[in-house]
Enzyme design. Structure first.
Site, PDB file in Angstrom:
ATOM      1  N   CYS A  24      -0.662   1.863  -4.985  1.00 46.58           N
ATOM      2  CA  CYS A  24      -1.362   3.093  -5.337  1.00 46.58           C
ATOM      3  C   CYS A  24      -0.342   4.229  -5.434  1.00 46.58           C
ATOM      4  O   CYS A  24       0.625   4.281  -4.672  1.00 46.58           O
ATOM      5  CB  CYS A  24      -2.414   3.427  -4.287  1.00 46.58           C
ATOM      6  SG  CYS A  24      -3.762   2.217  -4.202  1.00 46.58           S
ATOM      7  N   HIS A  46       0.853  -1.197   0.000  1.00 47.35           N
ATOM      8  CA  HIS A  46       0.000   0.000   0.000  1.00 47.35           C
ATOM      9  C   HIS A  46       0.881   1.236   0.000  1.00 47.35           C
ATOM     10  O   HIS A  46       1.737   1.399   0.870  1.00 47.35           O
ATOM     11  CB  HIS A  46      -0.910   0.009   1.231  1.00 47.35           C
ATOM     12  CG  HIS A  46      -1.966  -1.054   1.197  1.00 47.35           C
ATOM     13  ND1 HIS A  46      -3.034  -1.011   0.329  1.00 47.35           N
ATOM     14  CD2 HIS A  46      -2.108  -2.186   1.921  1.00 47.35           C
ATOM     15  CE1 HIS A  46      -3.797  -2.090   0.518  1.00 47.35           C
ATOM     16  NE2 HIS A  46      -3.253  -2.820   1.474  1.00 47.35           N
TER      17      HIS A  46
END
Length: 353
Positions: free
Chosen positions: A204, A162
């Site tokens: 991301c 992440h």
């Protein structure tokens, strides 16, 4: 009385070269052209899953899938550093203990019998990752946990987990910033720890991680641009979680078709996930890279293929004359008047008589 220096010379000679009549593979022309300008002699891979917890199953599947691909193409475990923050194979929620799949069809168990995890669980930290890259591992660190690269090493770094604008989270407790990553890679360059480096990031806002790079010979690809999310691909209802991320899914679809003597290039690999299938926009940075990616074999980073020269005749090797060796030494190190150079009688020169 003059001084006498005794030189002990260690020499390694190949006495006999046995002719090799093995069939030589017919290498693609793109590969032949490229190796003339490639100066690397060894390949290494650093594969990192920085996330934790069962719902991040896909990140373990991501990194294990890349691990399986580089091993299949020839990089040995001794030159792969695998970092997994959570062990999905042994997670109590896993309905298939000891197995990790990267697709709902469950054709391939990417957590096979030959997986060697180097950093596991709480060993996967920013500190250990930076120490690994820069060669500053702590005393007592096992050799298998060290990145023993040199100036002739091509290094693949794959990161998944992440991320956000300018950072990648490690185990939801800390993060590495793009500046810290750039500084670590600059240390690698200054310490002559790589020849060329290929960074892959599947998170991301992944492109933010390579924004601060300024070291030479770096090629980077990211699954999403700043401000974009990197999305998952599909769910396996029997397991109840997403199986793999979109970018890595299509990257693996490409890599599965690559063989050691393939003519596929890095340039083709940079286009594996167009926006219509990835949904996010894949970012590429190649301004720091000196070669044309379209002429670089994909095995320069994902494999371990070496150009070799096959000799089919005997080679006559003779021992250099002692006088010539001393003369060469004098040329570089003019002797003092009272010093006499003498070779210690250790090499069995009589075998060359």
């Amino acid at each position: 009385m003059g001084r006498r220096l005794i030189f002990s010379v260690s020499l390694i000679f190949v006495i006999n070269i046995i002719p090799c009549f093995c069939e030589t593979p017919n290498l693609p022309q793109k590969y032949v052209d490229s190796v003339q300008t490639s100066t690397h002699t060894n390949n290494w891979a650093v594969l990192v899953d920085a996330s934790r917890f069962w719902f991040n199953y896909r990140h373990v599947a991501n990194v294990l899938s890349i691990y399986r691909s580089v091993k299949r193409l020839g990089i040995p475990d001794s030159q792969i550093i695998l970092m997994i923050a959570d062990d999905m194979a042994c997670n109590p929620r896993n309905p298939n203990p000891g197995f990790v799949y990267n697709n709902a069809n469950q054709h391939i168990n990417v957590y096979g019998d030959d997986v060697e995890v180097d950093y596991r669980g709480y060993e996967v930290t920013v500190e250990n990752f930076v120490r690994l890259l820069t060669g500053r591992t702590q005393n007592g660190t096992a050799r298998s946990k060290k990145l023993l690269t040199d100036t002739s090493s091509n290094v693949l770094i794959y990161l998944t987990g992440h991320g956000g604008d300018g950072f990648l989270k490690f185990q939801d407790s800390e993060e590495i910033t793009n500046q810290e990553l750039a500084d670590a890679i600059e240390q690698m360059w200054q310490k002559k720890r790589y020849n060329e480096l290929f960074l892959m990031v599947d998170t991301c806002q992944a492109a933010s991680l390579y924004e601060k790079f300024h070291s030479p010979n770096i090629l980077a690809i990211a699954s999403s641009l700043v401000g974009e999310d990197s999305l998952s691909h599909h769910v396996d209802p029997s397991i109840g979680v997403y199986m793999i991320d979109r970018y890595t899914y299509y990257a693996l679809e490409f890599l599965e078709k690559v063989q050691p003597n393939s003519n596929r290039t890095i340039g083709e690999f940079l286009q594996v996930c167009p926006k219509r299938v990835c949904i996010s926009t894949v970012g590429v940075r190649k301004d720091l890279y000196r070669r044309d990616p379209n002429k670089v074999p994909i095995t320069d980073f994902f494999g371990s293929i070496r150009p070799t020269h096959t000799v089919t005749e005997r080679i006559n090797i003779t021992l250099a004359n002692e006088e010539d060796v001393i003369e060469d030494f004098h040329h570089d190190h003019p002797p003092a008047p009272d010093i006499e150079y003498k070779f210690a009688p250790q090499f069995p020169s009589e075998i060359f008589a």
